[in-house]
Design a protein around this motif. Structure first.
Motif, PDB file in Angstrom:
ATOM      1  N   PRO A  61     -19.124   8.931  25.506  1.00 28.47           N
ATOM      2  CA  PRO A  61     -19.959   9.824  24.691  1.00 28.47           C
ATOM      3  C   PRO A  61     -20.103   9.315  23.257  1.00 28.47           C
ATOM      4  N   GLN A  62     -20.993   9.945  22.525  1.00 29.69           N
ATOM      5  CA  GLN A  62     -21.214   9.577  21.124  1.00 29.69           C
ATOM      6  C   GLN A  62     -19.893   9.598  20.366  1.00 29.69           C
ATOM      7  N   SER A  63     -19.696   8.584  19.506  1.00 25.32           N
ATOM      8  CA  SER A  63     -18.405   8.474  18.824  1.00 25.32           C
ATOM      9  C   SER A  63     -18.520   7.625  17.570  1.00 25.32           C
ATOM     10  N   PHE A  64     -17.472   7.685  16.763  1.00 30.32           N
ATOM     11  CA  PHE A  64     -17.282   6.742  15.663  1.00 30.32           C
ATOM     12  C   PHE A  64     -15.798   6.442  15.571  1.00 30.32           C
ATOM     13  N   ASN A  65     -15.461   5.360  14.884  1.00 35.12           N
ATOM     14  CA  ASN A  65     -14.056   4.982  14.747  1.00 35.12           C
ATOM     15  C   ASN A  65     -13.501   5.483  13.419  1.00 35.12           C
ATOM     16  N   GLU A  66     -12.371   6.129  13.498  1.00 34.50           N
ATOM     17  CA  GLU A  66     -11.619   6.496  12.305  1.00 34.50           C
ATOM     18  C   GLU A  66     -10.529   5.448  12.124  1.00 34.50           C
ATOM     19  N   LEU A  67     -10.613   4.707  11.034  1.00 31.87           N
ATOM     20  CA  LEU A  67      -9.653   3.654  10.744  1.00 31.87           C
ATOM     21  C   LEU A  67      -8.704   4.131   9.651  1.00 31.87           C
ATOM     22  N   ARG A  68      -7.428   3.940   9.877  1.00 34.24           N
ATOM     23  CA  ARG A  68      -6.455   4.335   8.862  1.00 34.24           C
ATOM     24  C   ARG A  68      -5.449   3.206   8.630  1.00 34.24           C
ATOM     25  N   PHE A  69      -5.436   2.718   7.405  1.00 28.60           N
ATOM     26  CA  PHE A  69      -4.401   1.779   6.997  1.00 28.60           C
ATOM     27  C   PHE A  69      -3.186   2.585   6.562  1.00 28.60           C
ATOM     28  N   GLU A  70      -2.091   2.447   7.312  1.00 27.29           N
ATOM     29  CA  GLU A  70      -0.870   3.167   6.981  1.00 27.29           C
ATOM     30  C   GLU A  70      -0.149   2.487   5.816  1.00 27.29           C
ATOM     31  N   PRO A  71       0.773   3.196   5.150  1.00 31.43           N
ATOM     32  CA  PRO A  71       1.491   2.605   4.014  1.00 31.43           C
ATOM     33  C   PRO A  71       2.213   1.300   4.342  1.00 31.43           C
ATOM     34  N   ASP A  72       2.620   1.113   5.613  1.00 28.16           N
ATOM     35  CA  ASP A  72       3.295  -0.126   5.986  1.00 28.16           C
ATOM     36  C   ASP A  72       2.308  -1.259   6.304  1.00 28.16           C
ATOM     37  N   GLY A  73       0.991  -1.001   6.139  1.00 28.30           N
ATOM     38  CA  GLY A  73      -0.015  -2.034   6.359  1.00 28.30           C
ATOM     39  C   GLY A  73      -0.651  -2.020   7.723  1.00 28.30           C
ATOM     40  N   MET A 111       0.850  -1.194   0.000  1.00 26.94           N
ATOM     41  CA  MET A 111       0.000   0.000   0.000  1.00 26.94           C
ATOM     42  C   MET A 111       0.882   1.238   0.000  1.00 26.94           C
ATOM     43  N   SER A 112       0.787   2.027  -1.066  1.00 28.36           N
ATOM     44  CA  SER A 112       1.669   3.180  -1.201  1.00 28.36           C
ATOM     45  C   SER A 112       1.172   4.383  -0.425  1.00 28.36           C
ATOM     46  N   ASP A 113      -0.135   4.501  -0.226  1.00 29.13           N
ATOM     47  CA  ASP A 113      -0.706   5.624   0.499  1.00 29.13           C
ATOM     48  C   ASP A 113      -1.606   5.096   1.610  1.00 29.13           C
ATOM     49  N   SER A 114      -1.840   5.944   2.616  1.00 31.20           N
ATOM     50  CA  SER A 114      -2.746   5.531   3.677  1.00 31.20           C
ATOM     51  C   SER A 114      -4.186   5.556   3.163  1.00 31.20           C
ATOM     52  N   THR A 115      -5.021   4.690   3.726  1.00 30.36           N
ATOM     53  CA  THR A 115      -6.432   4.598   3.349  1.00 30.36           C
ATOM     54  C   THR A 115      -7.281   4.901   4.576  1.00 30.36           C
ATOM     55  N   LEU A 116      -8.213   5.839   4.441  1.00 24.99           N
ATOM     56  CA  LEU A 116      -9.062   6.263   5.542  1.00 24.99           C
ATOM     57  C   LEU A 116     -10.443   5.646   5.407  1.00 24.99           C
ATOM     58  N   LEU A 117     -10.925   5.049   6.504  1.00 26.03           N
ATOM     59  CA  LEU A 117     -12.267   4.495   6.566  1.00 26.03           C
ATOM     60  C   LEU A 117     -12.956   5.020   7.820  1.00 26.03           C
ATOM     61  N   PHE A 118     -14.272   5.187   7.772  1.00 21.59           N
ATOM     62  CA  PHE A 118     -15.050   5.543   8.951  1.00 21.59           C
ATOM     63  C   PHE A 118     -15.921   4.347   9.339  1.00 21.59           C
ATOM     64  N   HIS A 119     -15.883   3.984  10.613  1.00 22.63           N
ATOM     65  CA  HIS A 119     -16.668   2.869  11.150  1.00 22.63           C
ATOM     66  C   HIS A 119     -17.692   3.441  12.132  1.00 22.63           C
TER      67      HIS A 119
END
Length: 286
Positions: free
Chosen positions: A224-236, A1-9
């Motif tokens: 409190p109210q929340s969501f998860n920010e998931l980030r796959f970094e370039p190193d996996g 993975m060359s760039d980080s990937t952002l996901l919202f959970h």
């Protein structure tokens, strides 16, 4: 993975008792941060009413990014048993294409595992149940992926059995986790307990990472109210941040273990958000 990937959970939005400030905040975050996908792990509604699903549809379909949605126990009909048994998804109109949708991103796949049941051989139908058919469907989808693809499995109920057969939070969860461990998945994403967590669960085939999202409803438990920010970094590496309206640090947001009783507070002296404090009045519970 060359760039980080952002996901919202996200999870447990509970339209019908939603927290509008939290939803406006999340919608703004999606629009400005532009995650590659939004993963919603169940309980869109409070009582699976038509107007609750309509509100959920309006909010979800307006998100400018790919979305996949799990069905939670609150999304099955509560009052109409005929509908529950014979047409449980009747009211999920306009969102059929995103329910249990498999998402394929360049290096990541999101695969669904259904944990809800129309009926169970125990009194509490709110708990999870992984059927043979649901597990087989999930495993087949994973096995069909190209080699090297990172896999996130989305469920509603955490795949842990913290009691006996009759009281287990998710019947069949131990077996499912063991099978997922064979596939070396990255993590299982869930909701249901209304508090975030990030833990390793041991199985006979090795550990599996389990990540839970909090709630975006008024039905808070201990955070409190929340969501998860998931980030796959370039190193996996997969990094998780529990984003919340009160800027509580992620480590303080996480619970240490999945509770067997995953209900929000019922008594005035039970802890509710903000973390470790008790408000003047309990949040509404219906």
């Amino acid at each position: 993975m060359s760039d980080s990937t952002l996901l919202f959970h996200l999870s447990d939005i509970h339209f019908g008792l939603e927290h509008n400030r939290a939803l406006d905040w999340v919608a703004h975050e999606v629009a400005t941060r532009k995650p590659a996908a939004v993963l919603i792990t169940g309980d869109l509604t409070m009582r699976a009413r038509s107007h609750e699903f309509a509100a959920a549809q309006n909010w979800i379909t307006a998100l400018p990014t790919p979305v996949t949605v799990e069905v939670g126990n609150h999304d099955l009909p509560y009052f109409n048993l005929i509908e529950r048994f014979f047409n449980p998804y009747k009211k999920i109109r306009g969102m059929e294409s995103v329910v249990e949708r498999e998402l394929q991103l360049p290096d990541i796949a999101i695969v669904s595992l259904k944990t809800t049941m129309r009926a169970q051989p125990r009194l509490d139908w709110s708990k999870g149940w992984v059927s043979d058919a649901a597990l087989a469907k999930c495993l087949a989808a994973i096995d069909a992926l190209p080699a090297g693809k990172k896999v996130l499995v989305t469920v509603h109920h955490p795949l842990v059995e913290v009691g006996t057969r009759g009281t287990a939070l998710t019947h069949g969860g131990t077996r499912a986790l063991a099978e997922l461990a064979k596939r070396n998945i990255t993590a299982v994403l869930s909701g249901h307990v209304h508090d975030p967590f990030d833990m390793q669960q041991d199985t006979v085939n090795g550990p599996v990472r389990m990540i839970g999202a909090g709630t975006l409803s008024q039905r808070i438990r201990s955070t409190p109210q929340s969501f998860n920010e998931l980030r796959f970094e370039p190193d996996g590496r997969l990094c998780v941040e529990a984003r919340n309206l009160q800027d509580v640090p992620t480590e303080s947001m996480k619970i240490d273990a999945v509770p067997e009783d995953a209900m929000p507070p019922r008594e005035a002296d039970e802890p509710v958000a903000p973390v470790g404090a008790v408000p003047r009045t309990d949040p509404p519970v219906h």
